[in-house]
Design a protein around this motif. Structure first.
Motif, PDB file in Angstrom:
ATOM      1  N   LYS A 142      20.957  -4.079 -20.612  1.00 62.68           N
ATOM      2  CA  LYS A 142      20.880  -5.537 -20.618  1.00 62.68           C
ATOM      3  C   LYS A 142      19.443  -6.018 -20.482  1.00 62.68           C
ATOM      4  CE  LYS A 142      23.653  -9.374 -18.924  1.00 62.68           C
ATOM      5  NZ  LYS A 142      24.794  -9.724 -18.067  1.00 62.68           N
ATOM      6  N   VAL A 143      19.113  -7.042 -21.241  1.00 66.76           N
ATOM      7  CA  VAL A 143      17.780  -7.632 -21.193  1.00 66.76           C
ATOM      8  C   VAL A 143      17.451  -8.111 -19.777  1.00 66.76           C
ATOM      9  CG1 VAL A 143      16.341  -9.534 -22.002  1.00 66.76           C
ATOM     10  CG2 VAL A 143      17.877  -8.381 -23.604  1.00 66.76           C
ATOM     11  N   GLY A 144      16.256  -7.782 -19.303  1.00 57.60           N
ATOM     12  CA  GLY A 144      15.796  -8.277 -18.019  1.00 57.60           C
ATOM     13  C   GLY A 144      16.382  -7.609 -16.804  1.00 57.60           C
ATOM     14  N   SER A 145      17.134  -6.547 -16.996  1.00 55.45           N
ATOM     15  CA  SER A 145      17.833  -5.891 -15.887  1.00 55.45           C
ATOM     16  C   SER A 145      17.009  -4.751 -15.308  1.00 55.45           C
ATOM     17  CB  SER A 145      19.185  -5.345 -16.358  1.00 55.45           C
ATOM     18  OG  SER A 145      18.993  -4.317 -17.320  1.00 55.45           O
ATOM     19  N   THR A 146      17.348  -4.351 -14.091  1.00 55.58           N
ATOM     20  CA  THR A 146      16.690  -3.193 -13.490  1.00 55.58           C
ATOM     21  C   THR A 146      17.080  -1.902 -14.208  1.00 55.58           C
ATOM     22  OG1 THR A 146      18.462  -3.078 -11.837  1.00 55.58           O
ATOM     23  CG2 THR A 146      16.439  -4.233 -11.208  1.00 55.58           C
ATOM     24  N   SER A 147      18.237  -1.907 -14.870  1.00 55.75           N
ATOM     25  CA  SER A 147      18.642  -0.725 -15.637  1.00 55.75           C
ATOM     26  C   SER A 147      17.700  -0.511 -16.823  1.00 55.75           C
ATOM     27  CB  SER A 147      20.093  -0.862 -16.116  1.00 55.75           C
ATOM     28  OG  SER A 147      20.300  -2.084 -16.784  1.00 55.75           O
ATOM     29  N   TYR A 148      17.277  -1.595 -17.449  1.00 58.82           N
ATOM     30  CA  TYR A 148      16.302  -1.482 -18.545  1.00 58.82           C
ATOM     31  C   TYR A 148      14.982  -0.917 -18.030  1.00 58.82           C
ATOM     32  CZ  TYR A 148      13.074  -2.808 -22.269  1.00 58.82           C
ATOM     33  OH  TYR A 148      12.104  -2.788 -23.242  1.00 58.82           O
ATOM     34  N   ASP A 149      14.526  -1.434 -16.889  1.00 65.06           N
ATOM     35  CA  ASP A 149      13.283  -0.939 -16.294  1.00 65.06           C
ATOM     36  C   ASP A 149      13.387   0.554 -15.961  1.00 65.06           C
ATOM     37  OD1 ASP A 149      12.280  -3.508 -16.462  1.00 65.06           O
ATOM     38  OD2 ASP A 149      12.803  -3.999 -14.391  1.00 65.06           O
ATOM     39  N   PHE A 150      14.528   0.956 -15.412  1.00 67.85           N
ATOM     40  CA  PHE A 150      14.740   2.354 -15.037  1.00 67.85           C
ATOM     41  C   PHE A 150      14.677   3.258 -16.270  1.00 67.85           C
ATOM     42  CE2 PHE A 150      17.272   6.120 -14.180  1.00 67.85           C
ATOM     43  CZ  PHE A 150      16.912   6.476 -12.891  1.00 67.85           C
ATOM     44  N   LEU A 151      15.318   2.829 -17.349  1.00 67.40           N
ATOM     45  CA  LEU A 151      15.310   3.619 -18.572  1.00 67.40           C
ATOM     46  C   LEU A 151      13.896   3.752 -19.135  1.00 67.40           C
ATOM     47  CD1 LEU A 151      18.504   2.214 -20.332  1.00 67.40           C
ATOM     48  CD2 LEU A 151      18.208   4.528 -19.423  1.00 67.40           C
ATOM     49  N   GLN A 152      13.157   2.668 -19.116  1.00 65.92           N
ATOM     50  CA  GLN A 152      11.781   2.715 -19.623  1.00 65.92           C
ATOM     51  C   GLN A 152      10.932   3.685 -18.806  1.00 65.92           C
ATOM     52  OE1 GLN A 152      10.482   1.516 -22.267  1.00 65.92           O
ATOM     53  NE2 GLN A 152      11.881  -0.065 -22.979  1.00 65.92           N
ATOM     54  N   GLU A 153      11.118   3.667 -17.488  1.00 63.87           N
ATOM     55  CA  GLU A 153      10.321   4.522 -16.610  1.00 63.87           C
ATOM     56  C   GLU A 153      10.696   5.994 -16.739  1.00 63.87           C
ATOM     57  OE1 GLU A 153      10.931   2.964 -12.741  1.00 63.87           O
ATOM     58  OE2 GLU A 153       9.951   1.040 -13.169  1.00 63.87           O
ATOM     59  N   ASN A 154      11.982   6.273 -16.975  1.00 64.19           N
ATOM     60  CA  ASN A 154      12.459   7.653 -16.937  1.00 64.19           C
ATOM     61  C   ASN A 154      12.642   8.301 -18.305  1.00 64.19           C
ATOM     62  OD1 ASN A 154      13.357   8.446 -13.938  1.00 64.19           O
ATOM     63  ND2 ASN A 154      13.709   6.259 -14.246  1.00 64.19           N
ATOM     64  N   LEU A 155      12.819   7.486 -19.346  1.00 65.83           N
ATOM     65  CA  LEU A 155      12.992   8.050 -20.683  1.00 65.83           C
ATOM     66  C   LEU A 155      11.904   7.595 -21.651  1.00 65.83           C
ATOM     67  CD1 LEU A 155      16.873   7.809 -21.144  1.00 65.83           C
ATOM     68  CD2 LEU A 155      15.518   9.837 -20.634  1.00 65.83           C
ATOM     69  N   GLY A 156      11.432   6.376 -21.482  1.00 64.11           N
ATOM     70  CA  GLY A 156      10.355   5.878 -22.333  1.00 64.11           C
ATOM     71  C   GLY A 156      10.648   6.020 -23.809  1.00 64.11           C
ATOM     72  N   ASP A 157       9.742   6.682 -24.532  1.00 68.22           N
ATOM     73  CA  ASP A 157       9.890   6.842 -25.984  1.00 68.22           C
ATOM     74  C   ASP A 157      10.805   7.986 -26.381  1.00 68.22           C
ATOM     75  OD1 ASP A 157       8.130   4.746 -26.346  1.00 68.22           O
ATOM     76  OD2 ASP A 157       6.366   6.056 -26.444  1.00 68.22           O
ATOM     77  N   SER A 158      11.366   8.697 -25.419  1.00 67.76           N
ATOM     78  CA  SER A 158      12.227   9.836 -25.759  1.00 67.76           C
ATOM     79  C   SER A 158      13.661   9.421 -26.059  1.00 67.76           C
ATOM     80  CB  SER A 158      12.226  10.864 -24.618  1.00 67.76           C
ATOM     81  OG  SER A 158      12.803  10.320 -23.447  1.00 67.76           O
ATOM     82  N   ALA A 159      13.949   8.105 -25.981  1.00 65.99           N
ATOM     83  CA  ALA A 159      15.269   7.588 -26.327  1.00 65.99           C
ATOM     84  C   ALA A 159      15.107   6.220 -26.965  1.00 65.99           C
ATOM     85  CB  ALA A 159      16.159   7.491 -25.090  1.00 65.99           C
ATOM     86  N   ASP A 160      16.113   5.806 -27.699  1.00 70.36           N
ATOM     87  CA  ASP A 160      16.124   4.474 -28.303  1.00 70.36           C
ATOM     88  C   ASP A 160      16.819   3.531 -27.322  1.00 70.36           C
ATOM     89  OD1 ASP A 160      16.288   2.199 -29.789  1.00 70.36           O
ATOM     90  OD2 ASP A 160      17.485   3.057 -31.418  1.00 70.36           O
TER      91      ASP A 160
END
Length: 254
Positions: A142-160
């Protein structure tokens, strides 16, 4: 669109008996905002056209005990914190995780719900058991969620990582095959898996990043303390447990 939801009673001697002697005694009408798609915390009752859910019952009870009236409006989650920060609304309640970053620009009540993040996949998916298994996959959140932030920090460019404006959008992406997994708040993920996603989806893996939800106020709001006293009294007299049981089953004394 604003809708008048609840008129809170004036605080009386009964309030003092509940240990809320410092609460405001004069009613004021405040603007409260929520996200219409975070079930079962807030959702539209299709028969009545009113917002219902765990958060809606919590804010109604807090308002009555704290001594304010309120009008409710809805918006996409991504706009909620900015709306409070700028003073366009007075209060927000939408399963909002308390974070240090957010606490720099808004005030939070004491925590009223313990949560975290979980992975949801289609029922026939056997290759995902933890966050690392999502590498190379398309993940809806979801846009603006902590889940989005977590994914960016832990997967970054390795996932879509694909953020959606509403919860229903990301779940439909999963069911429709345009996403391999959903990563989002645990209670919302579990509710979907047990309702619309039953038999078609499953929750997998551990609980990530233990979180707590808080009611959001404009920085420096005079209503933070009355709200905290109301929440404490609700836990003390069993009202919180009753509301929790209504939407989630019996509480485990969160």
């Amino acid at each position: 669109m604003k809708r008048h939801v609840k008129t809170a009673a004036l605080v009386t001697g009964i309030t003092c008996g509940l240990g809320l002697s410092s609460l405001a005694v004069a009613n004021e009408t405040l603007d409260v905002v929520t996200d219409p798609s975070f079930v079962p915390f807030e959702m539209m009752d299709q028969e009545t056209g009113e917002m219902v859910g765990f958060d809606m019952d919590i804010i109604a009870e807090v308002a009555e005990r704290a001594g304010f009236d309120y009008e409710l409006q809805t918006m996409d989650f991504n706009g909620i914190i900015p709306a409070v920060q700028t003073g366009n609304v007075d209060i927000a309640i939408a399963g909002i995780t308390i974070t240090e970053e957010r606490a720099q620009i808004v005030d939070f009540s004491d925590p009223y719900y313990d949560s975290g993040l979980k992975i949801l996949v289609r029922a026939d998916e056997d290759g995902v058991e933890e966050i690392s298994d999502l590498e190379g996959k398309t993940i809806a959140t979801k846009v603006g969620s902590t889940s989005y932030d977590f994914l960016q920090e832990n997967l970054g460019d390795s996932a879509d990582i694909t953020p959606y404006p509403g919860s229903s959008d990301m779940y439909m992406a999963l069911l429709g095959g345009s996403a391999d997994a959903v990563f989002y708040d645990a209670p919302n993920v579990a509710y979907f898996a047990q309702t619309r996603g039953e038999g078609r989806t499953k929750v997998v893996g551990p609980l990530y990043e233990g979180q707590q939800y808080g009611i959001v106020f404009v920085k420096g709001s005079e209503w933070v303390e009355p709200a905290n006293e109301a929440l404490a009294a609700m836990r003390e007299d069993g009202t919180y447990d009753d509301i929790h049981a209504k939407w989630f089953g019996d509480t485990d004394d969160e």
